[in-house]
Design an enzyme around this catalytic site. Structure first.
Site, PDB file in Angstrom:
ATOM      1  CG  HIS A  36      10.886  18.752   4.534  1.00  0.00           C
ATOM      2  ND1 HIS A  36       9.567  18.726   4.140  1.00  0.00           N
ATOM      3  CD2 HIS A  36      11.459  17.610   4.063  1.00  0.00           C
ATOM      4  CE1 HIS A  36       9.365  17.612   3.448  1.00  0.00           C
ATOM      5  NE2 HIS A  36      10.488  16.914   3.387  1.00  0.00           N
ATOM      6  CG  ASN A  38       7.977  14.026   3.136  1.00  0.00           C
ATOM      7  OD1 ASN A  38       7.620  15.109   2.690  1.00  0.00           O
ATOM      8  ND2 ASN A  38       9.201  13.550   2.984  1.00  0.00           N
ATOM      9  CB  CYS A  46      11.542  18.478   0.639  1.00  0.00           C
ATOM     10  SG  CYS A  46      10.966  16.819   0.256  1.00  0.00           S
TER      11      CYS A  46
HETATM   12  O1  UT7 Z   1      11.392  14.481   2.033  1.00  0.00           O
HETATM   13  C1  UT7 Z   1      12.337  13.982   1.175  1.00  0.00           C
HETATM   14  C2  UT7 Z   1      13.423  13.397   1.889  1.00  0.00           C
HETATM   15  N1  UT7 Z   1      13.132  12.045   2.285  1.00  0.00           N
HETATM   16  C3  UT7 Z   1      13.679  11.611   3.399  1.00  0.00           C
HETATM   17  O2  UT7 Z   1      14.310  12.379   4.080  1.00  0.00           O
HETATM   18  C4  UT7 Z   1      13.580  10.133   3.741  1.00  0.00           C
HETATM   19  C5  UT7 Z   1      14.892   9.678   4.301  1.00  0.00           C
HETATM   20  N2  UT7 Z   1      14.953   8.257   4.544  1.00  0.00           N
HETATM   21  C6  UT7 Z   1      14.213   7.641   5.476  1.00  0.00           C
HETATM   22  O3  UT7 Z   1      13.445   8.277   6.155  1.00  0.00           O
HETATM   23  C7  UT7 Z   1      14.435   6.175   5.720  1.00  0.00           C
HETATM   24  O4  UT7 Z   1      15.545   5.738   4.944  1.00  0.00           O
HETATM   25  C8  UT7 Z   1      13.199   5.260   5.422  1.00  0.00           C
HETATM   26  C9  UT7 Z   1      12.142   5.531   6.464  1.00  0.00           C
HETATM   27  C10 UT7 Z   1      12.674   5.571   4.040  1.00  0.00           C
HETATM   28  C11 UT7 Z   1      13.572   3.795   5.462  1.00  0.00           C
HETATM   29  O5  UT7 Z   1      14.146   3.476   6.705  1.00  0.00           O
HETATM   30  P1  UT7 Z   1      15.521   2.662   6.790  1.00  0.00           P
HETATM   31  O6  UT7 Z   1      15.785   2.487   8.190  1.00  0.00           O
HETATM   32  O7  UT7 Z   1      16.541   3.418   5.973  1.00  0.00           O
HETATM   33  O8  UT7 Z   1      15.141   1.276   6.125  1.00  0.00           O
HETATM   34  P2  UT7 Z   1      15.794   0.523   4.883  1.00  0.00           P
HETATM   35  O9  UT7 Z   1      15.353   1.168   3.609  1.00  0.00           O
HETATM   36  O10 UT7 Z   1      17.248   0.376   5.102  1.00  0.00           O
HETATM   37  O11 UT7 Z   1      15.114  -0.860   4.997  1.00  0.00           O
HETATM   38  C12 UT7 Z   1      15.310  -1.705   6.154  1.00  0.00           C
HETATM   39  C13 UT7 Z   1      14.421  -2.906   6.006  1.00  0.00           C
HETATM   40  C14 UT7 Z   1      14.539  -3.584   4.661  1.00  0.00           C
HETATM   41  O12 UT7 Z   1      14.402  -4.972   4.866  1.00  0.00           O
HETATM   42  P3  UT7 Z   1      15.702  -5.921   4.941  1.00  0.00           P
HETATM   43  O13 UT7 Z   1      16.402  -5.748   3.635  1.00  0.00           O
HETATM   44  O14 UT7 Z   1      16.489  -5.443   6.112  1.00  0.00           O
HETATM   45  O15 UT7 Z   1      15.094  -7.270   5.125  1.00  0.00           O
HETATM   46  C15 UT7 Z   1      13.354  -3.091   3.904  1.00  0.00           C
HETATM   47  O16 UT7 Z   1      12.915  -3.976   2.920  1.00  0.00           O
HETATM   48  O17 UT7 Z   1      13.050  -2.510   6.137  1.00  0.00           O
HETATM   49  C16 UT7 Z   1      12.320  -2.982   5.000  1.00  0.00           C
HETATM   50  N3  UT7 Z   1      11.265  -2.016   4.719  1.00  0.00           N
HETATM   51  C17 UT7 Z   1      10.048  -2.089   5.274  1.00  0.00           C
HETATM   52  N4  UT7 Z   1       9.503  -2.940   6.135  1.00  0.00           N
HETATM   53  C18 UT7 Z   1       8.239  -2.737   6.522  1.00  0.00           C
HETATM   54  C19 UT7 Z   1      11.307  -0.925   3.900  1.00  0.00           C
HETATM   55  N5  UT7 Z   1      10.122  -0.292   3.934  1.00  0.00           N
HETATM   56  C20 UT7 Z   1       9.333  -0.981   4.778  1.00  0.00           C
HETATM   57  C21 UT7 Z   1       8.013  -0.819   5.213  1.00  0.00           C
HETATM   58  N6  UT7 Z   1       7.501  -1.719   6.088  1.00  0.00           N
HETATM   59  N7  UT7 Z   1       7.243   0.219   4.801  1.00  0.00           N
END
Ligand code: UT7
Length: 331
Positions: free
Chosen positions: A258, A288, A113
């Site tokens: 970014h 992204n 990125c």
């Molecule tokens: O460009 C490179 C840099 N990348 C970034 O900057 C990305 C940084 N991170 C993020 O943007 C976020 O961490 C994400 C958008 C990737 C994820 O969001 P989050 O709020 O951190 O979610 P999480 O990974 O903690 O997951 C929360 C819940 C989980 O379920 P449980 O365990 O609470 O039941 C996941 O399984 O959301 C679930 N989950 C989804 N649900 C529906 C994860 N992905 C999805 C999805 N749809 N696509």
């Protein structure tokens, strides 16, 4: 010493629009979850036959047309991507061939990125040293062919999109314009927080059937860890740039963060106390796009906000590595 100015920008995204709704047909997810957590509404994915260097070629051609340059005016290529068409050689050489400029050097960099700003830093150094006067800098990605588009990979798969952005960088004697400074950082202790493990030369042989089964060929991310570092490091590296140049956030015409996640951009904006009209986001449409995200957003912002010659433009990035970077320039 000459200054490095952006003579023109050009971008290219694939025609195929993939909405959040479309993703719900491939994995357990929802439009609501994706919008709330990331701000993304749709992204572009290539169809078979269109590669990373094809997107880059189109972006470069558009930039060349805008600048009124011939491809033969380009003295060097810098190509930033993590998703090359082939294992080697890098896409810089494929782009060189497609542009029909044999002999012109092609430097491939993979800083994810932060790739566009890392590339800008190299181009700026080349131009300031007098080594080259006209450099083509490209950030291009094809993520879609490497994503796990099942429920297993949904946290990563919903975020990434394909696209390319090109900038033609030129030496200028105008003291009121150009790149003021670039600031680059990396912390490899976090290399495995966002990475694709395989295939890799560390494995014997480097491609193995088990890699398909254990999903190690797909990108993996500790999302929350990446998020926390991004919202700290991006404001920090922008402040580093402002401090170095003796300017303040109020002086910024536009910041292009970014496009990792709309929530990250909003938190960076709040941390820097910038107004809404000082930050440009288009992740809603493209997801992204890693090395392509800054030029894709910059081109839009310049047109939409009427950025004028001499306006202060800030770029900031954070991503895999971890790497992070900023640039300040007078348009
Ligand atoms: O460009 C490179 C840099 N990348 C970034 O900057 C990305 C940084 N991170 C993020 O943007 C976020 O961490 C994400 C958008 C990737 C994820 O969001 P989050 O709020 O951190 O979610 P999480 O990974 O903690 O997951 C929360 C819940 C989980 O379920 P449980 O365990 O609470 O039941 C996941 O399984 O959301 C679930 N989950 C989804 N649900 C529906 C994860 N992905 C999805 C999805 N749809 N696509």
């Amino acid at each position: 010493m000459p200054r490095t100015v952006i003579a023109a920008l050009g971008t290219c995204v694939p025609d195929q629009v993939i909405t959040n709704e479309e993703l719900t047909r491939r994995m357990e997810t929802s439009d609501e979850w994706i919008r709330q957590r990331t701000g993304i509404q749709e992204r572009r994915w290539v169809k078979e036959g269109q590669g990373n260097s094809d997107l880059a070629l189109e972006a470069a051609r558009r930039a060349l047309a805008r600048a009124g340059w011939q491809a033969s005016d380009v003295e060097a290529i810098i190509y930033a991507t993590l998703s090359t068409d082939h294992m080697f050689p890098g896409d810089g050489c494929f782009l060189n061939a497609k542009l029909g400029i044999p002999g012109v050097p092609a430097l491939d960099i993979r800083n994810q990125c932060s790739g566009f700003i890392y590339g800008l830093s190299i181009a700026d150094a080349w131009i300031k040293s007098g080594q080259y006067r006209r450099v083509l800098l490209v950030g291009s990605e094809v993520h879609s062919t490497g994503l796990d588009v099942t429920t297993r990979g949904r946290d990563v798969a919903v975020i990434f999109g394909d696209g390319a952005g090109a900038a033609l960088l030129e030496a200028s004697d105008d003291p009121a314009r150009g790149v003021l400074s670039t600031h680059l950082h990396a912390d490899g202790r976090f290399a495995k927080e966002l990475w694709t493990d395989a295939p890799g030369s560390i494995y014997h042989p480097r491609v193995q059937p088990r890699m398909l089964e254990d999903a190690s060929i797909f990108p993996r991310m500790e999302g929350q860890k990446v998020f926390k570092h991004a919202i700290t490091k991006m404001p920090e590296v922008v402040r580093e740039a402002l401090g170095k140049n003796g300017v303040a956030t109020k002086d910024i015409k536009v910041l292009i963060p970014h496009q990792a996640n709309l929530r990250i951009s909003e938190m960076v904006q709040r941390s820097l106390e910038l107004r809404d009209d000082q930050v440009w986001n288009n992740i809603q449409k493209y997801g992204n796009t890693t090395a392509a995200s800054i030029p894709l957003a910059l081109e839009e912002a310049v047109g939409a906000l009427g950025v004028q010659r001499g306006d202060l433009v800030a770029l900031a990035a954070f991503g895999a590595g971890f790497t992070w970077a900023s640039a300040l320039l007078r348009w």
